[in-house]
Design a protein around this motif. Structure first.
Motif, PDB file in Angstrom:
ATOM      1  N   LEU A  72      -8.819   3.192  -7.216  1.00  0.00           N
ATOM      2  CA  LEU A  72      -8.363   3.012  -5.848  1.00  0.00           C
ATOM      3  C   LEU A  72      -7.038   3.714  -5.638  1.00  0.00           C
ATOM      4  O   LEU A  72      -6.834   4.430  -4.662  1.00  0.00           O
ATOM      5  CB  LEU A  72      -8.218   1.525  -5.560  1.00  0.00           C
ATOM      6  N   ILE A  73      -6.131   3.521  -6.601  1.00  0.00           N
ATOM      7  CA  ILE A  73      -4.817   4.117  -6.461  1.00  0.00           C
ATOM      8  C   ILE A  73      -4.940   5.636  -6.526  1.00  0.00           C
ATOM      9  O   ILE A  73      -4.284   6.357  -5.788  1.00  0.00           O
ATOM     10  CB  ILE A  73      -3.856   3.531  -7.518  1.00  0.00           C
ATOM     11  N   HIS A 104       0.837  -1.198   0.000  1.00  0.00           N
ATOM     12  CA  HIS A 104       0.000   0.000   0.000  1.00  0.00           C
ATOM     13  C   HIS A 104       0.878   1.256   0.000  1.00  0.00           C
ATOM     14  O   HIS A 104       0.706   2.156  -0.811  1.00  0.00           O
ATOM     15  CB  HIS A 104      -0.880  -0.046   1.247  1.00  0.00           C
ATOM     16  N   TYR A 150       4.580  11.197   6.131  1.00  0.00           N
ATOM     17  CA  TYR A 150       3.185  10.756   6.118  1.00  0.00           C
ATOM     18  C   TYR A 150       3.104   9.240   6.341  1.00  0.00           C
ATOM     19  O   TYR A 150       2.330   8.767   7.176  1.00  0.00           O
ATOM     20  CB  TYR A 150       2.545  11.132   4.775  1.00  0.00           C
ATOM     21  N   ALA A 171       3.332  16.412   8.588  1.00  0.00           N
ATOM     22  CA  ALA A 171       2.847  15.351   7.703  1.00  0.00           C
ATOM     23  C   ALA A 171       1.446  15.622   7.212  1.00  0.00           C
ATOM     24  O   ALA A 171       1.154  15.512   6.041  1.00  0.00           O
ATOM     25  CB  ALA A 171       2.887  14.009   8.424  1.00  0.00           C
ATOM     26  N   THR A 224      -5.771  11.221  -1.157  1.00  0.00           N
ATOM     27  CA  THR A 224      -5.760  11.360   0.299  1.00  0.00           C
ATOM     28  C   THR A 224      -4.340  11.444   0.840  1.00  0.00           C
ATOM     29  O   THR A 224      -4.076  12.201   1.760  1.00  0.00           O
ATOM     30  CB  THR A 224      -6.468  10.183   0.996  1.00  0.00           C
ATOM     31  N   GLY A 225      -3.450  10.624   0.282  1.00  0.00           N
ATOM     32  CA  GLY A 225      -2.118  10.536   0.863  1.00  0.00           C
ATOM     33  C   GLY A 225      -1.111  11.427   0.163  1.00  0.00           C
ATOM     34  O   GLY A 225      -0.118  11.828   0.734  1.00  0.00           O
ATOM     35  N   GLY A 226      -1.382  11.747  -1.096  1.00  0.00           N
ATOM     36  CA  GLY A 226      -0.374  12.403  -1.902  1.00  0.00           C
ATOM     37  C   GLY A 226      -0.151  13.850  -1.538  1.00  0.00           C
ATOM     38  O   GLY A 226       0.824  14.459  -1.966  1.00  0.00           O
ATOM     39  N   PRO A 247       8.226  14.672   2.561  1.00  0.00           N
ATOM     40  CA  PRO A 247       6.856  14.787   3.098  1.00  0.00           C
ATOM     41  C   PRO A 247       6.118  13.452   3.066  1.00  0.00           C
ATOM     42  O   PRO A 247       5.416  13.097   4.023  1.00  0.00           O
ATOM     43  CB  PRO A 247       6.188  15.788   2.156  1.00  0.00           C
ATOM     44  N   MET A 248       6.317  12.686   1.982  1.00  0.00           N
ATOM     45  CA  MET A 248       5.624  11.398   1.882  1.00  0.00           C
ATOM     46  C   MET A 248       6.170  10.404   2.899  1.00  0.00           C
ATOM     47  O   MET A 248       5.423   9.619   3.466  1.00  0.00           O
ATOM     48  CB  MET A 248       5.765  10.867   0.452  1.00  0.00           C
ATOM     49  N   ALA A 303       3.561   7.082  -6.480  1.00  0.00           N
ATOM     50  CA  ALA A 303       2.844   8.277  -6.937  1.00  0.00           C
ATOM     51  C   ALA A 303       3.660   9.526  -6.641  1.00  0.00           C
ATOM     52  O   ALA A 303       3.770  10.423  -7.484  1.00  0.00           O
ATOM     53  CB  ALA A 303       1.487   8.356  -6.251  1.00  0.00           C
ATOM     54  N   VAL A 323       2.731   1.987  -3.264  1.00  0.00           N
ATOM     55  CA  VAL A 323       1.958   2.719  -4.270  1.00  0.00           C
ATOM     56  C   VAL A 323       1.960   4.213  -3.960  1.00  0.00           C
ATOM     57  O   VAL A 323       2.091   5.048  -4.860  1.00  0.00           O
ATOM     58  CB  VAL A 323       0.529   2.150  -4.347  1.00  0.00           C
ATOM     59  N   SER A 324       1.862   4.567  -2.672  1.00  0.00           N
ATOM     60  CA  SER A 324       1.934   5.984  -2.297  1.00  0.00           C
ATOM     61  C   SER A 324       3.274   6.589  -2.714  1.00  0.00           C
ATOM     62  O   SER A 324       3.326   7.677  -3.283  1.00  0.00           O
ATOM     63  CB  SER A 324       1.765   6.147  -0.787  1.00  0.00           C
ATOM     64  N   GLY A 347       0.771  14.968   1.179  1.00  0.00           N
ATOM     65  CA  GLY A 347       2.046  14.945   1.892  1.00  0.00           C
ATOM     66  C   GLY A 347       2.262  16.198   2.698  1.00  0.00           C
ATOM     67  O   GLY A 347       3.008  17.083   2.373  1.00  0.00           O
ATOM     68  N   TYR A 389     -12.954   2.732  -1.839  1.00  0.00           N
ATOM     69  CA  TYR A 389     -12.231   2.786  -0.579  1.00  0.00           C
ATOM     70  C   TYR A 389     -13.110   2.328   0.584  1.00  0.00           C
ATOM     71  O   TYR A 389     -12.713   1.519   1.413  1.00  0.00           O
ATOM     72  CB  TYR A 389     -11.792   4.229  -0.354  1.00  0.00           C
ATOM     73  N   ARG A 407      -1.184  17.669   5.933  1.00  0.00           N
ATOM     74  CA  ARG A 407      -1.425  18.948   5.230  1.00  0.00           C
ATOM     75  C   ARG A 407      -0.381  19.994   5.566  1.00  0.00           C
ATOM     76  O   ARG A 407      -0.476  20.718   6.514  1.00  0.00           O
ATOM     77  CB  ARG A 407      -2.840  19.466   5.507  1.00  0.00           C
ATOM     78  N   ILE A 434     -15.152  12.830   3.586  1.00  0.00           N
ATOM     79  CA  ILE A 434     -15.533  14.238   3.465  1.00  0.00           C
ATOM     80  C   ILE A 434     -14.338  15.039   2.969  1.00  0.00           C
ATOM     81  O   ILE A 434     -14.448  15.855   2.066  1.00  0.00           O
ATOM     82  CB  ILE A 434     -16.009  14.806   4.823  1.00  0.00           C
ATOM     83  N   ILE A 466      -5.850   6.846  -3.144  1.00  0.00           N
ATOM     84  CA  ILE A 466      -4.682   6.917  -2.270  1.00  0.00           C
ATOM     85  C   ILE A 466      -3.870   8.154  -2.582  1.00  0.00           C
ATOM     86  O   ILE A 466      -3.394   8.846  -1.695  1.00  0.00           O
ATOM     87  CB  ILE A 466      -3.825   5.659  -2.449  1.00  0.00           C
ATOM     88  N   VAL A 467      -3.764   8.461  -3.884  1.00  0.00           N
ATOM     89  CA  VAL A 467      -2.961   9.609  -4.261  1.00  0.00           C
ATOM     90  C   VAL A 467      -3.630  10.891  -3.768  1.00  0.00           C
ATOM     91  O   VAL A 467      -2.976  11.794  -3.281  1.00  0.00           O
ATOM     92  CB  VAL A 467      -2.751   9.622  -5.784  1.00  0.00           C
TER      93      VAL A 467
END
Lengths: 313, 282
Positions: free
Chosen positions: B271-272, A191, A236, A311, B278-280, A232-233, A198, A194-195, B282, B206, A313, B159, B275-276
């Motif tokens: 899905l990916i 998981h 996170y 991390a 929400t997580g990207g 930053p990633m 990206a 993949v983050s 950073g 998700y 935002r 949200i 993730i990008v």
């Protein structure tokens, strides 16, 4: 009711305010009840002795005292059955110390190998991510079988590591936690890979091209461009990893059992909170313990973010 | 060797190393699935053999038959589907409404309310678990899938994801709608929602994965075996050792993970992307 609302809405002078408050109302009400009210109730509950049915009895700081006594006795070497919170805390800290660095490192390494002009990138991405789509319960059930003394993992290890003797992973208190950690790493590193992938693909190509003109090889490019740009990633992923690992429940519940398995080797703080609330019927103590868990998660993630950058935002 | 040939050789070695690493790890990540798929068609005697065997002999469907002979197993599938359906529907509808309002409308207290919701993400679920159990108990919703779904029907991270998406949309189309006399709620249903398909897809996938795989919530809020979801049911079957052999558990695990795996194989881009998003950040 709906028609009266729509006529109210039509007549309202500022539709935007009415619309905005209406659209958020369900989200706000549910989060107010199950988030904020629950949180304050947990705080209230931690000062009471209760069995869910009878009167709530105010006991002051007694529930917190139970937890602290448990920790002190644990530090003096009391047997694990007498000090469940200490046992859970000790295990979960060791577990976090194993899982978070390995899964982060593995995710970065795999992402940087996959982030090249190669065929089948999609195939690798999908294969690595697949464990993350599967329920941790199911993963744990499958791994119990793979970790058996006559199981597949011992078979592979015997053939890969010279002189390796088969180990009874699940029933041996020295190995149980490592088995659980292995499953966790297997389940989550894809998981995070993949983050990272990206994030790597968002690094401008020109930086790499300029470095290549200056004669930097792939390893130098990795350490002097990729890693700093990924900071930053990385923060996170580590914070998410910490939050997940410190609350680990599902894997321990299946692989070790609710009582933590042999010698309490797989007992965790989350299991202990569950047991206080639903086995020992001491919701007040469970609430006190959950505040300890919150404090641990908050301090570790706060310290990490303070040291390595923001991390969230 | 000329420098050019040397460079080409290094490149070739590097490609070989890359593939060796990637393929080795692909095998590590896929092996448990492949091994369980093969073993689910074996008798327990063969699946537990040492050294491991790879060809089912005799080939048997007995493990799957055992699962479906048990009345509970199809019920667990139905319960999980109901729970996941409620969670997905609730999140798609309610979090897009809230996300749109937070992103595009002006109303008093907007920023305060939004950051109050976001700060809930910091609270570990174990803090709210016991109080929520008591709330559900007082409401008489213990052992009820609808009650359980109520807890997850508006997820704060959904949200957040929806708000991010609506913020990224261009202003002009909403301005044009407003000039044409389209009110904010109409604009949500006729303009924002149709434009939000990619984000809604990410939220849906998700939330589906999360609810289909959820364990601790269903474990605490569901009581009777008829109401269990698949993860709870399988762990119950395992702990009660409903089968002396282990192979039906493996078969059950594969049945339980098939929908999420298939969904992921079909929709992995969505899905990916989730993730990008929400997580990207950073």
């Amino acid at each position: 009711m709906f028609s009266s609302f729509s006529s109210f809405y039509e007549k309202a002078r500022n539709k935007e305010i009415v619309a905005g408050l209406t659209l958020i109302s369900i989200a706000v009400v549910l989060n107010l009840v199950f988030g904020y009210f629950a949180m304050f109730f947990a705080f209230y509950l931690s000062f009471f002795k209760w069995d869910y049915i009878g009167e709530m009895q105010f006991v002051g700081l007694q529930n917190f005292e139970i937890v602290i006594r448990d920790l002190i006795r644990g530090l003096h070497g009391a047997p694990y059955l007498l000090v469940p919170f200490y046992t859970g805390l000790k295990n979960i800290l060791l577990y976090t110390l194993i899982v978070v660095p390995i899964q982060t490192f593995l995710a970065i390494v795999l992402a940087s190998f996959a982030n090249q002009k190669i065929r089948g990138q999609q195939f690798f991405k999908v294969s690595y991510f697949l464990p993350a789509t599967t329920s941790s319960v199911i993963v744990a059930l499958i791994f119990i079988w793979l970790f058996m003394k006559n199981g597949y993992i011992n078979y592979v290890l015997v053939h890969v590591i010279p002189g390796f003797e088969p180990v009874d992973w699940i029933n041996n208190k020295d190995y149980l936690l490592f088995a659980i950690a292995t499953v966790a790493i297997w389940g989550t590193s894809g998981h995070f890979m993949v983050s990272f992938l990206a994030a790597m693909q968002a690094i401008p190509r020109e930086i790499y091209e300029a470095a290549m003109l200056d004669g930097a090889g792939p390893i130098r490019r990795f350490f002097f461009i990729t890693i700093p740009m990924l900071r930053p990633m990385i923060t996170y992923v580590v914070v998410m990893g910490l939050i997940g690992a410190l609350q680990m429940f599902d894997l321990a519940w299946i692989m070790a059992g609710a009582n933590g398995g042999p010698g309490g080797a797989g007992y965790t703080v989350a299991l202990d909170i569950y047991n206080e609330a639903f086995t020992r019927i001491r919701p007040g103590v469970a609430a006190a313990k959950s505040w300890f868990l919150f404090a641990i998660i908050f301090t570790t993630t706060y310290l990490f973010q303070k040291k390595y950058g923001r991390a969230m935002r | 060797m000329t420098p050019k040939e040397e460079e080409r050789l290094i490149r070739r070695i590097w490609i070989v190393i890359t593939y060796a690493v990637l393929i080795t790890f692909a095998l590590v990540y896929l092996m448990p699935f492949i091994r369980s798929l093969v073993a689910s068609f074996m008798t327990w005697a063969q699946a537990s053999a040492y050294p491991p065997e790879w060809v089912p002999n005799p080939f048997t469907l007995e493990n799957y038959q055992k699962l479906f002979r048990l009345d509970l197993f199809p019920r667990w599938i139905r319960n999980t589907a109901l729970y996941a359906g409620l969670i997905v529907a609730g999140n798609v509808l309610f979090t897009s409404m809230a996300g749109y309002a937070f992103a595009r409308l002006k109303f008093p207290g907007k920023d305060v309310i939004f950051s109050a919701l976001l700060s809930l993400l910091m609270i570990p679920m174990f803090v709210t678990l016991v109080p929520n159990y008591i709330i559900m108990y007082k409401l008489g919703l213990i052992d009820n899938i609808f009650g359980l779904a109520l807890l997850g029907i508006v997820n704060v991270s959904s949200i957040f994801l929806m708000r991010q998406y609506f913020t990224s949309l261009s202003n002009e189309i909403f301005e044009a709608a407003r000039l044409d006399g389209c009110g904010p709620i109409k604009a949500f249903f006729y303009i924002a929602l149709p434009l939000a398909k990619p984000a809604l897809g990410a939220v849906a996938v998700y939330q589906f994965l999360g609810s289909w795989n959820a364990f601790i919530g269903p474990l605490i809020f569901l009581r009777s075996p008829e109401n269990f979801t698949l993860p709870v049911g399988l762990s119950f079957a395992f702990q009660r050792s409903m089968w002396t052999e282990y192979t039906p558990i493996i078969a059950g695990s594969l049945v339980a993970s098939a929908p999420t795996i298939l969904l992921f194989l079909v929709l992995n881009r969505y899905l990916i992307r989730g993730i990008v998003i929400t997580g990207g950040k950073g």
